[in-house]
Design an enzyme around this catalytic site. Sequence first.
Site, PDB file in Angstrom:
ATOM      1  N   TYR A  66      37.286  39.268  37.607  1.00 20.54           N
ATOM      2  CA  TYR A  66      38.247  39.883  36.682  1.00 20.54           C
ATOM      3  C   TYR A  66      39.686  39.571  37.068  1.00 20.54           C
ATOM      4  O   TYR A  66      40.552  39.416  36.208  1.00 20.54           O
ATOM      5  CB  TYR A  66      38.007  41.398  36.574  1.00 20.54           C
ATOM      6  CG  TYR A  66      36.957  41.701  35.542  1.00 20.54           C
ATOM      7  CD1 TYR A  66      37.266  41.754  34.182  1.00 20.54           C
ATOM      8  CD2 TYR A  66      35.633  41.880  35.902  1.00 20.54           C
ATOM      9  CE1 TYR A  66      36.297  41.984  33.224  1.00 20.54           C
ATOM     10  CE2 TYR A  66      34.649  42.112  34.956  1.00 20.54           C
ATOM     11  CZ  TYR A  66      34.996  42.168  33.617  1.00 20.54           C
ATOM     12  OH  TYR A  66      34.040  42.386  32.670  1.00 20.54           O
ATOM     13  N   ARG A  69      40.315  36.277  35.594  1.00 18.50           N
ATOM     14  CA  ARG A  69      40.501  36.370  34.142  1.00 18.50           C
ATOM     15  C   ARG A  69      41.856  36.990  33.828  1.00 18.50           C
ATOM     16  O   ARG A  69      42.533  36.577  32.893  1.00 18.50           O
ATOM     17  CB  ARG A  69      39.374  37.193  33.516  1.00 18.50           C
ATOM     18  CG  ARG A  69      38.047  36.465  33.590  1.00 18.50           C
ATOM     19  CD  ARG A  69      37.016  37.040  32.677  1.00 18.50           C
ATOM     20  NE  ARG A  69      37.416  36.970  31.285  1.00 18.50           N
ATOM     21  CZ  ARG A  69      37.022  37.838  30.363  1.00 18.50           C
ATOM     22  NH1 ARG A  69      36.242  38.843  30.681  1.00 18.50           N
ATOM     23  NH2 ARG A  69      37.417  37.714  29.121  1.00 18.50           N
ATOM     24  N   ASP A 103      42.590  41.696  26.473  1.00 17.00           N
ATOM     25  CA  ASP A 103      43.667  40.867  27.011  1.00 17.00           C
ATOM     26  C   ASP A 103      45.081  41.388  26.760  1.00 17.00           C
ATOM     27  O   ASP A 103      46.044  40.880  27.332  1.00 17.00           O
ATOM     28  CB  ASP A 103      43.534  39.420  26.500  1.00 17.00           C
ATOM     29  CG  ASP A 103      43.509  39.302  24.973  1.00 17.00           C
ATOM     30  OD1 ASP A 103      44.154  40.128  24.294  1.00 17.00           O
ATOM     31  OD2 ASP A 103      42.833  38.390  24.465  1.00 17.00           O
ATOM     32  N   HIS A 118      37.218  48.096  23.937  1.00 17.88           N
ATOM     33  CA  HIS A 118      36.506  47.692  25.152  1.00 17.88           C
ATOM     34  C   HIS A 118      37.386  47.732  26.402  1.00 17.88           C
ATOM     35  O   HIS A 118      37.076  47.086  27.393  1.00 17.88           O
ATOM     36  CB  HIS A 118      35.900  46.293  24.961  1.00 17.88           C
ATOM     37  CG  HIS A 118      34.795  46.283  23.948  1.00 17.88           C
ATOM     38  ND1 HIS A 118      34.339  45.143  23.328  1.00 17.88           N
ATOM     39  CD2 HIS A 118      34.039  47.296  23.457  1.00 17.88           C
ATOM     40  CE1 HIS A 118      33.358  45.462  22.486  1.00 17.88           C
ATOM     41  NE2 HIS A 118      33.170  46.751  22.537  1.00 17.88           N
ATOM     42  N   CYS A 130      35.628  59.674  38.789  1.00 17.35           N
ATOM     43  CA  CYS A 130      35.766  61.001  39.393  1.00 17.35           C
ATOM     44  C   CYS A 130      36.725  61.893  38.620  1.00 17.35           C
ATOM     45  O   CYS A 130      36.597  63.096  38.649  1.00 17.35           O
ATOM     46  CB  CYS A 130      36.181  60.876  40.851  1.00 17.35           C
ATOM     47  SG  CYS A 130      37.857  60.257  41.057  1.00 17.35           S
ATOM     48  N   CYS A 150      39.350  54.329  45.418  1.00 14.80           N
ATOM     49  CA  CYS A 150      39.979  55.281  44.505  1.00 14.80           C
ATOM     50  C   CYS A 150      40.795  56.268  45.331  1.00 14.80           C
ATOM     51  O   CYS A 150      40.312  56.797  46.333  1.00 14.80           O
ATOM     52  CB  CYS A 150      38.885  56.009  43.719  1.00 14.80           C
ATOM     53  SG  CYS A 150      39.452  57.486  42.883  1.00 14.80           S
ATOM     54  N   GLY A 190      37.961  36.592  13.910  1.00 14.73           N
ATOM     55  CA  GLY A 190      37.462  36.054  15.182  1.00 14.73           C
ATOM     56  C   GLY A 190      36.445  36.891  15.922  1.00 14.73           C
ATOM     57  O   GLY A 190      36.487  36.969  17.143  1.00 14.73           O
ATOM     58  N   THR A 191      35.518  37.489  15.192  1.00 14.11           N
ATOM     59  CA  THR A 191      34.433  38.198  15.881  1.00 14.11           C
ATOM     60  C   THR A 191      33.093  37.751  15.328  1.00 14.11           C
ATOM     61  O   THR A 191      32.956  37.503  14.133  1.00 14.11           O
ATOM     62  CB  THR A 191      34.586  39.735  15.788  1.00 14.11           C
ATOM     63  OG1 THR A 191      33.480  40.348  16.450  1.00 14.11           O
ATOM     64  CG2 THR A 191      34.646  40.236  14.369  1.00 14.11           C
ATOM     65  N   ASN A 216      37.395  33.242  10.143  1.00  8.25           N
ATOM     66  CA  ASN A 216      36.563  32.712  11.235  1.00  8.25           C
ATOM     67  C   ASN A 216      36.221  31.263  10.910  1.00  8.25           C
ATOM     68  O   ASN A 216      35.878  30.954   9.777  1.00  8.25           O
ATOM     69  CB  ASN A 216      35.267  33.545  11.364  1.00  8.25           C
ATOM     70  CG  ASN A 216      34.618  33.391  12.741  1.00  8.25           C
ATOM     71  OD1 ASN A 216      34.343  32.279  13.179  1.00  8.25           O
ATOM     72  ND2 ASN A 216      34.379  34.511  13.406  1.00  8.25           N
TER      73      ASN A 216
HETATM   74  P1  NAD Z   1      32.096  36.469  20.444  1.00  7.64           P
HETATM   75  O1  NAD Z   1      32.286  35.551  21.614  1.00  7.64           O
HETATM   76  O2  NAD Z   1      30.776  37.081  20.228  1.00  7.64           O
HETATM   77  O3  NAD Z   1      32.482  35.697  19.077  1.00  7.64           O
HETATM   78  C1  NAD Z   1      33.648  34.959  18.978  1.00  7.64           C
HETATM   79  C2  NAD Z   1      33.888  34.623  17.522  1.00  7.64           C
HETATM   80  O4  NAD Z   1      35.135  33.954  17.446  1.00  7.64           O
HETATM   81  C3  NAD Z   1      32.843  33.674  16.896  1.00  7.64           C
HETATM   82  O5  NAD Z   1      32.439  34.200  15.661  1.00  7.64           O
HETATM   83  C4  NAD Z   1      33.628  32.355  16.690  1.00  7.64           C
HETATM   84  O6  NAD Z   1      33.203  31.636  15.547  1.00  7.64           O
HETATM   85  C5  NAD Z   1      35.033  32.880  16.525  1.00  7.64           C
HETATM   86  N1  NAD Z   1      36.071  31.914  16.846  1.00  7.64           N
HETATM   87  C6  NAD Z   1      36.028  30.859  17.710  1.00  7.64           C
HETATM   88  N2  NAD Z   1      37.208  30.226  17.731  1.00  7.64           N
HETATM   89  C7  NAD Z   1      38.031  30.890  16.864  1.00  7.64           C
HETATM   90  C8  NAD Z   1      39.390  30.704  16.454  1.00  7.64           C
HETATM   91  N3  NAD Z   1      40.145  29.735  16.969  1.00  7.64           N
HETATM   92  N4  NAD Z   1      39.898  31.570  15.536  1.00  7.64           N
HETATM   93  C9  NAD Z   1      39.139  32.579  15.021  1.00  7.64           C
HETATM   94  N5  NAD Z   1      37.850  32.780  15.371  1.00  7.64           N
HETATM   95  C10 NAD Z   1      37.304  31.955  16.285  1.00  7.64           C
HETATM   96  O7  NAD Z   1      33.227  37.541  20.551  1.00  7.64           O
HETATM   97  P2  NAD Z   1      33.316  39.045  19.965  1.00  7.64           P
HETATM   98  O8  NAD Z   1      32.668  39.126  18.641  1.00  7.64           O
HETATM   99  O9  NAD Z   1      34.729  39.460  20.123  1.00  7.64           O
HETATM  100  O10 NAD Z   1      32.429  39.899  20.983  1.00  7.64           O
HETATM  101  C11 NAD Z   1      32.859  39.772  22.217  1.00  7.64           C
HETATM  102  C12 NAD Z   1      33.006  40.651  23.330  1.00  7.64           C
HETATM  103  O11 NAD Z   1      33.723  39.763  24.153  1.00  7.64           O
HETATM  104  C13 NAD Z   1      33.924  41.791  23.153  1.00  7.64           C
HETATM  105  O12 NAD Z   1      33.288  42.822  23.782  1.00  7.64           O
HETATM  106  C14 NAD Z   1      35.193  41.459  23.950  1.00  7.64           C
HETATM  107  O13 NAD Z   1      35.515  42.545  24.779  1.00  7.64           O
HETATM  108  C15 NAD Z   1      34.821  40.350  24.828  1.00  7.64           C
HETATM  109  N6  NAD Z   1      35.777  39.232  25.050  1.00  7.64           N
HETATM  110  C16 NAD Z   1      37.128  39.420  25.049  1.00  7.64           C
HETATM  111  C17 NAD Z   1      37.990  38.336  25.262  1.00  7.64           C
HETATM  112  C18 NAD Z   1      39.475  38.587  25.264  1.00  7.64           C
HETATM  113  O14 NAD Z   1      39.916  39.694  25.506  1.00  7.64           O
HETATM  114  N7  NAD Z   1      40.283  37.554  24.958  1.00  7.64           N
HETATM  115  C19 NAD Z   1      37.488  37.062  25.475  1.00  7.64           C
HETATM  116  C20 NAD Z   1      36.096  36.901  25.493  1.00  7.64           C
HETATM  117  C21 NAD Z   1      35.268  37.998  25.251  1.00  7.64           C
HETATM  118 ZN    ZN Z   2      37.340  58.361  42.270  1.00  2.00          ZN
END
Ligand code: NAD
Ligand code: ZN
Length: 252
Positions: A66, A69, A103, A118, A130, A150, A190-191, A216
């Site tokens: 992490y 990241r 992020d 998340h 705690c 902690c 983008g999900t 998307n």
């Molecule tokens: P996912 O990885 O399941 O899906 C990503 C989606 O983004 C796909 O549908 C894909 O087609 C689309 N995509 C790819 N490139 C794109 C672009 N340039 N523009 C728009 N869309 C694009 O991700 P999710 O549905 O967000 O589920 C993911 C879990 O991943 C969440 O719980 C999240 O917390 C976590 N996550 C977060 C980050 C971050 O904070 N940047 C990064 C990775 C994963």
């Molecule tokens: Zn604690």
Amino acid sequence: METRLQRAAHLLDVPHLVVFTGAGMSKDSGLDTFRDADGVWSRNAPEDYASPEGFRRNPRAVWRWYLERREQILAAEPNAGHKAVAALEQLLPRVTVITQNIDGLHQRAGSRRVLELHGSVHRYKCSKNCRGVSTLTPTPELDQTEPLPCPYCGALTRPDVVWFGELLPVEVWKAAVREILACEAVLVIGTSGQVEPAASLVWYARGRGKSLVEINPAPTLINDIAEVVLPGTAAEMTPALLAALAALHAAD
Ligand code: NAD
Ligand code: ZN
């Protein structure tokens, strides 16, 4: 004839808009998604890095993963998509961002109302919870390569993110449901729509007759229930949509 962008702009020209975002929102900032072929999970097993069991087995490895990241995220910049989402606040009376991302890029782009379903890599918490929801803000001291104890109970600290098998932060979830019920339209960006319960918010909205537009570049589970799908990336389509909405207002 109305273009797809114009139709999307009409649907989203409402007093209260929810923008629901996932990892794809930040892909154009150079941050990898999870489930795509080149995503994070193609290289790392989720059960090792994103589960309470993984943390118990090897807290150091998870902590360091992490940290890495978080460094990537701090080095990244909000993209044109995040900026366009923030700029929607200039055109519409109320815009709420509900994000699955950890992020903080929406806030850095200037969005003022952001619900993080998340959690955030920018916060830590006690691994034993705690103090209920007690949250420790990162300090240079906390940013060591070992998880620090902690300050309240001595258990290890951990990133304040939601891992597999964990509940979503309840107050954030309740606020997200309230926003979904109160809004008139939802813009999904983008999900993949595969992560529950987050994705179910989109189905609630549609079931209650809210307008739904999706951005998307690839097919998703949400395609079928969206009224307009804009196939493209967050950084190209969101500014185009913003411009279509601004043109609509200029024509009024
Ligand atoms: P996912 O990885 O399941 O899906 C990503 C989606 O983004 C796909 O549908 C894909 O087609 C689309 N995509 C790819 N490139 C794109 C672009 N340039 N523009 C728009 N869309 C694009 O991700 P999710 O549905 O967000 O589920 C993911 C879990 O991943 C969440 O719980 C999240 O917390 C976590 N996550 C977060 C980050 C971050 O904070 N940047 C990064 C990775 C994963
Ligand atoms: Zn604690």
